[in-house]
Design a protein around this motif. Structure first.
Motif, mmCIF file in Angstrom:
data_model
loop_
_atom_site.group_PDB
_atom_site.id
_atom_site.type_symbol
_atom_site.label_atom_id
_atom_site.label_comp_id
_atom_site.label_asym_id
_atom_site.label_seq_id
_atom_site.Cartn_x
_atom_site.Cartn_y
_atom_site.Cartn_z
ATOM 1 N N ARG A 125 0.826 -1.214 0.000
ATOM 2 C CA ARG A 125 0.000 0.000 0.000
ATOM 3 C C ARG A 125 0.861 1.265 0.000
ATOM 4 N NH1 ARG A 125 -3.551 -3.080 3.649
ATOM 5 N NH2 ARG A 125 -5.128 -4.045 2.310
ATOM 6 N N GLU A 126 2.133 1.153 -0.376
ATOM 7 C CA GLU A 126 3.040 2.298 -0.429
ATOM 8 C C GLU A 126 3.082 2.873 -1.838
ATOM 9 O OE1 GLU A 126 6.228 0.247 2.711
ATOM 10 O OE2 GLU A 126 6.798 0.676 0.639
ATOM 11 N N LEU A 127 3.178 4.203 -1.938
ATOM 12 C CA LEU A 127 3.296 4.833 -3.252
ATOM 13 C C LEU A 127 3.977 6.190 -3.112
ATOM 14 C CD1 LEU A 127 2.646 4.314 -6.213
ATOM 15 C CD2 LEU A 127 0.526 5.603 -5.910
ATOM 16 N N ASP A 128 5.053 6.368 -3.864
ATOM 17 C CA ASP A 128 5.790 7.633 -3.883
ATOM 18 C C ASP A 128 5.168 8.537 -4.940
ATOM 19 O OD1 ASP A 128 7.560 9.712 -4.004
ATOM 20 O OD2 ASP A 128 9.244 8.531 -4.764
ATOM 21 N N TRP A 129 4.481 9.583 -4.495
ATOM 22 C CA TRP A 129 3.763 10.427 -5.445
ATOM 23 C C TRP A 129 4.663 11.366 -6.235
ATOM 24 C CZ3 TRP A 129 -0.702 9.522 -7.432
ATOM 25 C CH2 TRP A 129 -1.560 8.651 -6.765
ATOM 26 N N THR A 130 5.961 11.366 -5.950
ATOM 27 C CA THR A 130 6.885 12.123 -6.799
ATOM 28 C C THR A 130 7.264 11.323 -8.038
ATOM 29 O OG1 THR A 130 8.882 11.306 -5.682
ATOM 30 C CG2 THR A 130 7.820 13.256 -4.754
ATOM 31 N N LEU A 223 8.492 2.882 13.295
ATOM 32 C CA LEU A 223 7.121 3.289 13.629
ATOM 33 C C LEU A 223 6.801 4.650 13.038
ATOM 34 C CD1 LEU A 223 4.465 3.107 15.361
ATOM 35 C CD2 LEU A 223 5.793 4.161 17.229
ATOM 36 N N LEU A 224 5.647 4.728 12.384
ATOM 37 C CA LEU A 224 5.120 5.996 11.891
ATOM 38 C C LEU A 224 3.765 6.228 12.551
ATOM 39 C CD1 LEU A 224 5.371 8.385 9.829
ATOM 40 C CD2 LEU A 224 3.996 6.993 8.272
ATOM 41 N N VAL A 225 3.597 7.396 13.164
ATOM 42 C CA VAL A 225 2.329 7.762 13.794
ATOM 43 C C VAL A 225 1.627 8.771 12.903
ATOM 44 C CG1 VAL A 225 1.188 8.685 15.845
ATOM 45 C CG2 VAL A 225 3.310 7.352 16.078
ATOM 46 N N VAL A 226 0.397 8.465 12.518
ATOM 47 C CA VAL A 226 -0.394 9.323 11.642
ATOM 48 C C VAL A 226 -1.553 9.900 12.431
ATOM 49 C CG1 VAL A 226 -1.752 9.447 9.527
ATOM 50 C CG2 VAL A 226 0.187 7.866 9.659
ATOM 51 N N PRO A 233 -8.557 5.337 3.099
ATOM 52 C CA PRO A 233 -8.138 4.145 2.343
ATOM 53 C C PRO A 233 -6.642 3.894 2.546
ATOM 54 C CG PRO A 233 -9.435 5.631 0.960
ATOM 55 C CD PRO A 233 -9.126 6.376 2.225
ATOM 56 N N TYR A 234 -6.257 2.621 2.541
ATOM 57 C CA TYR A 234 -4.857 2.271 2.756
ATOM 58 C C TYR A 234 -3.924 2.931 1.739
ATOM 59 C CZ TYR A 234 -5.288 -1.327 6.392
ATOM 60 O OH TYR A 234 -5.480 -1.996 7.574
ATOM 61 N N TYR A 235 -4.346 3.044 0.492
ATOM 62 C CA TYR A 235 -3.445 3.587 -0.520
ATOM 63 C C TYR A 235 -3.065 5.039 -0.222
ATOM 64 C CZ TYR A 235 -4.832 -0.541 -3.226
ATOM 65 O OH TYR A 235 -5.079 -1.831 -3.641
ATOM 66 N N ALA A 236 -3.891 5.729 0.550
ATOM 67 C CA ALA A 236 -3.553 7.078 1.004
ATOM 68 C C ALA A 236 -2.847 7.028 2.354
ATOM 69 C CB ALA A 236 -4.809 7.940 1.097
ATOM 70 N N LEU A 237 -3.414 6.255 3.285
ATOM 71 C CA LEU A 237 -2.885 6.200 4.643
ATOM 72 C C LEU A 237 -1.467 5.652 4.686
ATOM 73 C CD1 LEU A 237 -3.639 6.540 7.703
ATOM 74 C CD2 LEU A 237 -4.304 4.126 7.652
ATOM 75 N N PHE A 238 -1.216 4.564 3.948
ATOM 76 C CA PHE A 238 0.102 3.941 3.941
ATOM 77 C C PHE A 238 1.000 4.464 2.817
ATOM 78 C CE2 PHE A 238 -0.541 -0.340 6.364
ATOM 79 C CZ PHE A 238 -0.990 0.369 7.466
ATOM 80 N N GLY A 239 0.487 5.327 1.975
ATOM 81 C CA GLY A 239 1.277 5.837 0.856
ATOM 82 C C GLY A 239 2.652 6.342 1.259
ATOM 83 N N PRO A 240 2.751 7.156 2.330
ATOM 84 C CA PRO A 240 4.058 7.724 2.707
ATOM 85 C C PRO A 240 4.819 6.890 3.730
ATOM 86 C CG PRO A 240 2.338 8.801 3.967
ATOM 87 C CD PRO A 240 1.650 7.774 3.091
ATOM 88 N N THR A 241 4.502 5.600 3.869
ATOM 89 C CA THR A 241 5.112 4.800 4.940
ATOM 90 C C THR A 241 6.327 3.998 4.497
ATOM 91 O OG1 THR A 241 3.643 2.885 4.559
ATOM 92 C CG2 THR A 241 2.860 4.595 6.094
ATOM 93 N N ASN A 242 6.856 4.255 3.318
ATOM 94 C CA ASN A 242 8.048 3.530 2.861
ATOM 95 C C ASN A 242 9.172 3.679 3.889
ATOM 96 O OD1 ASN A 242 9.858 2.131 1.148
ATOM 97 N ND2 ASN A 242 10.628 4.071 0.356
ATOM 98 N N GLY A 243 9.763 2.561 4.268
ATOM 99 C CA GLY A 243 10.825 2.571 5.262
ATOM 100 C C GLY A 243 10.338 2.356 6.675
ATOM 101 N N PHE A 244 9.021 2.288 6.870
ATOM 102 C CA PHE A 244 8.440 2.043 8.185
ATOM 103 C C PHE A 244 7.597 0.770 8.135
ATOM 104 C CE2 PHE A 244 9.403 6.508 8.077
ATOM 105 C CZ PHE A 244 9.871 6.785 9.351
ATOM 106 N N ASP A 245 7.549 0.057 9.260
ATOM 107 C CA ASP A 245 6.880 -1.239 9.286
ATOM 108 C C ASP A 245 5.720 -1.316 10.282
ATOM 109 O OD1 ASP A 245 8.727 -2.520 7.420
ATOM 110 O OD2 ASP A 245 10.188 -2.284 9.023
ATOM 111 N N ILE A 246 5.567 -0.300 11.106
ATOM 112 C CA ILE A 246 4.468 -0.237 12.068
ATOM 113 C C ILE A 246 3.791 1.117 11.905
ATOM 114 C CG2 ILE A 246 3.787 -0.513 14.486
ATOM 115 C CD1 ILE A 246 6.681 -1.562 14.985
ATOM 116 N N VAL A 247 2.461 1.126 11.851
ATOM 117 C CA VAL A 247 1.724 2.378 11.693
ATOM 118 C C VAL A 247 0.692 2.485 12.811
ATOM 119 C CG1 VAL A 247 0.231 3.767 10.205
ATOM 120 C CG2 VAL A 247 2.031 2.346 9.183
ATOM 121 N N LEU A 248 0.782 3.561 13.563
ATOM 122 C CA LEU A 248 -0.241 3.907 14.547
ATOM 123 C C LEU A 248 -1.095 5.012 13.954
ATOM 124 C CD1 LEU A 248 -1.588 3.888 17.357
ATOM 125 C CD2 LEU A 248 0.189 5.504 18.117
#
Length: 373
Positions: A125-130, A223-226, A233-248
């Motif tokens: 669910r990761e995506l680099d929008w650049t 860990l990334l805290v949002v 949606p995951y594609y937005a929520l997890f989009g910027p999580t590259n390099g992180f494995d836990i999301v709060l």
């Protein structure tokens, strides 16, 4: 025939051209030598999977199973690549892209950068929008999702129709394999299918990029805290999580979810990771702080994307896989500052003295992180 990738040798082109791979249902794979994608099993002549402990050759290891296939296509002299039968034991975007690529090698190598993005978005669910290909990747993933739900059943939905995923998924491959190439080459052909989810995700991405959303990073913990107003949606929520494995995820109204990403279920090739920890202690601690009738519950740590959340009833696998804005999230009595502090403290203590590395086994995770449940 499509113009071949610039710089690829004529020998490579000819080798790929005459690799007449074809798909077989997984049940048939045990009766003949088969290349298995995003799967493991008996009689596998070659495994191209990122699953933990899969027998993927070192040279073909990649973050996604589709990535392993694309690496293998650039080494067609590999003896096992002469095996023609290809199979997978389930249907998901990463596995499908891998199977399709073996059957359409020339086109797959031409579109390799885009296909890699599609597989990563589908699985992580990761995506680099650049990335200039990001928008097309989202369209393709949304098209695959929409047609899968329209014509068949959603991911992890086979039990609801009293069928096994291994058996029922073969029908998905039979439909998608002949038609995907047209959408890959011109996503506009699939607009009617991909547009509803695409628009929902794009609106959510605007929220993620707005002042309403705040990200706090703890790189030493992965860990990334949002903090954002509502579930997304995951594609937005997890989009910027590259390099992180836990999301709060912390939403308005004291609604929270903690999730181990799929990146810690598979053997990630591109970077080391910390092992998953049992969340027994954290759930117990949060429940002790909770004044609402519900307790904090968690999924088995061996689940593909285990969640820790408030609620008296665990979600089904299909609900856990679905987007956060498509499932109920109970209101907690605990404020967001306390939740974040408790989560950070738990992982700081749990990961003390543990160094990130590649290729953890489940046995090693259990030894390091406590009993799985």
């Amino acid at each position: 025939m499509k113009k071949f990738v610039l710089g690829t040798s004529l020998l490579l082109f000819l080798q790929i051209l005459f690799l007449a791979h074809y798909f077989v249902p997984f049940a048939e794979a045990k009766h003949q030598p088969t290349i298995l994608v995003d799967s493991t099993g008996l009689r596998a002549a070659l495994v191209l999977a990122h699953w933990r402990g899969a027998a993927t050759p070192v040279a073909f290891r990649d973050d996604t199973s589709a990535g392993s296939v694309l690496r293998a296509l650039r080494a067609p002299h590999t003896p096992e690549m002469v095996v023609q039968a290809v199979s997978a034991n389930h249907f998901d975007i990463d596995g499908f892209v891998g199977v399709w690529s073996l059957l359409n090698a020339e086109l797959a190598l031409h579109y390799e950068p885009l296909l890699r993005l599609v597989a990563t978005l589908g699985d992580f669910r990761e995506l680099d929008w650049t990335n200039p290909l990001a928008d097309d990747a989202l369209k393709l993933v949304c098209w695959l999702n929409a047609k899968e739900k329209e014509l068949f059943y959603p991911p992890f939905g086979a039990p609801a129709i009293r069928r096994s995923e291994t058996e029922a998924s073969a029908e998905k491959f039979a439909w998608f394999l002949p038609v995907f190439g047209e959408i890959l080459e011109n996503p506009e052909r699939g607009r009617a299918a991909w547009e509803p989810e695409y628009n929902r995700v794009r609106r959510a991405i605007e929220v993620m990029h707005s002042s309403a959303t705040r990200l706090t990073r703890y790189p030493d913990l992965g860990l990334l805290v949002v903090h954002t107003p509502d579930p997304l949606p995951y594609y937005a929520l997890f989009g910027p999580t590259n390099g992180f494995d836990i999301v709060l995820s912390c939403y308005d109204g004291r609604r929270y979810e903690l999730e181990y990403k799929y990146t810690t279920w598979i053997d990630l090739e591109s970077r080391p990771t910390l092992p998953r920890l049992s969340l027994n202690g954290l759930a117990t601690r949060l429940s002790s702080l909770e004044n609402s009738p519900s307790a904090w519950v968690f999924d088995a740590i061996t689940d593909t994307g285990p969640l820790l959340r408030l609620g008296g009833k665990k979600l089904s696998k299909a609900q856990r896989y679905a987007d956060p804005d498509q499932r109920p999230i109970e209101q907690s009595s605990i404020d967001a500052e306390t939740i974040e502090k408790e989560v950070v403290d738990f992982f700081q203590q749990g990961y003390a003295g543990i160094a990130p590395r590649r290729y953890w086994t489940w046995a090693e995770m259990k030894a390091v992180g406590g009993e799985f449940s």
